[in-house]
Write a protein that holds these residues in place. Sequence first.
Motif, short mmCIF file in Angstrom:
data_model
loop_
_atom_site.label_atom_id
_atom_site.label_comp_id
_atom_site.label_asym_id
_atom_site.label_seq_id
_atom_site.Cartn_x
_atom_site.Cartn_y
_atom_site.Cartn_z
N ASN A 22 0.85 -1.20 0.00
CA ASN A 22 0.00 0.00 0.00
C ASN A 22 0.88 1.25 0.00
OD1 ASN A 22 -2.36 -1.53 0.07
ND2 ASN A 22 -2.26 -1.69 2.29
N ALA A 23 1.47 1.52 -1.15
CA ALA A 23 2.31 2.69 -1.34
C ALA A 23 2.38 2.98 -2.84
CB ALA A 23 3.71 2.45 -0.78
N PRO A 24 2.53 4.24 -3.20
CA PRO A 24 2.63 4.61 -4.61
C PRO A 24 3.88 4.00 -5.26
CG PRO A 24 2.34 6.57 -3.24
CD PRO A 24 2.58 5.41 -2.32
N VAL A 111 4.51 -2.51 -10.85
CA VAL A 111 3.24 -2.22 -11.51
C VAL A 111 2.34 -1.42 -10.57
CG1 VAL A 111 1.20 -3.25 -12.59
CG2 VAL A 111 3.43 -4.38 -12.83
N ALA A 112 1.87 -0.27 -11.02
CA ALA A 112 0.92 0.52 -10.24
C ALA A 112 -0.46 -0.10 -10.40
CB ALA A 112 0.92 1.97 -10.72
N ILE A 113 -1.02 -0.60 -9.30
CA ILE A 113 -2.38 -1.15 -9.33
C ILE A 113 -3.37 0.01 -9.30
CG2 ILE A 113 -4.03 -2.63 -8.11
CD1 ILE A 113 -1.56 -4.07 -9.44
N ASP A 114 -3.09 0.98 -8.47
CA ASP A 114 -3.80 2.26 -8.44
C ASP A 114 -2.82 3.27 -7.85
OD1 ASP A 114 -3.99 2.18 -5.56
OD2 ASP A 114 -5.82 0.98 -5.73
N GLU A 115 -3.26 4.48 -7.56
CA GLU A 115 -2.31 5.51 -7.11
C GLU A 115 -1.74 5.25 -5.72
OE1 GLU A 115 -5.30 8.96 -5.45
OE2 GLU A 115 -4.76 8.98 -7.57
N LEU A 154 8.36 0.89 6.56
CA LEU A 154 9.08 2.08 6.11
C LEU A 154 8.17 3.00 5.29
CD1 LEU A 154 11.76 3.68 5.53
CD2 LEU A 154 11.92 2.26 3.46
N LEU A 155 7.48 2.44 4.34
CA LEU A 155 6.67 3.26 3.44
C LEU A 155 5.37 3.70 4.06
CD1 LEU A 155 7.40 1.47 0.05
CD2 LEU A 155 8.46 3.52 0.99
#
Length: 159
Positions: A22-24, A111-115, A154-155
């Motif tokens: 769960n991070a961009p 791969v970006a799943i969403d933003e 971390l993220l």
Amino acid sequence: MAHLTVTVPENSQNILGTVTINAPLEKVFEAYTKEELFASWWCRGNSMKVYDFDCQDGGSWHIAEQSEDGNEYEFRGCFHEVAPHERIVQTFEFLGMPERGHVMLEKAEFVAIDEHTTEIRTHSTAMSQSDRDGMVASGMESGWRQSVEALGKLLEADD
């Protein structure tokens, strides 16, 4: 929360992994390519000595994990391709083997799943099936899972 799925195909030299975090995408890629960020999560979040970290096409890396049990474990590799926000192709070698040359070729696709969600799809190929099986038997999945959890912490703390 970061999540790891590992697949070890039968009669193969491959290990496949998928990390969902769960991070961009930009932040996830940066955590793989910036030395100070990489050093904070890759070795299960344990302390790490960085001897070399030149994350670019043709660059190399050499690190040593300082484990909780007081041991030191060295790893090294070469970056074959670093395509920003897309993929990293590199080699991976554990230097604690009795002989050198048990190298894996690894490809990580981002791969970006969403933003707010990124998936990292990894494909690692060992020199032989016995090398691959030895990697799996060494506890690789548990260590990888701990590193993924440290990356998530971390993220998530950065948001």
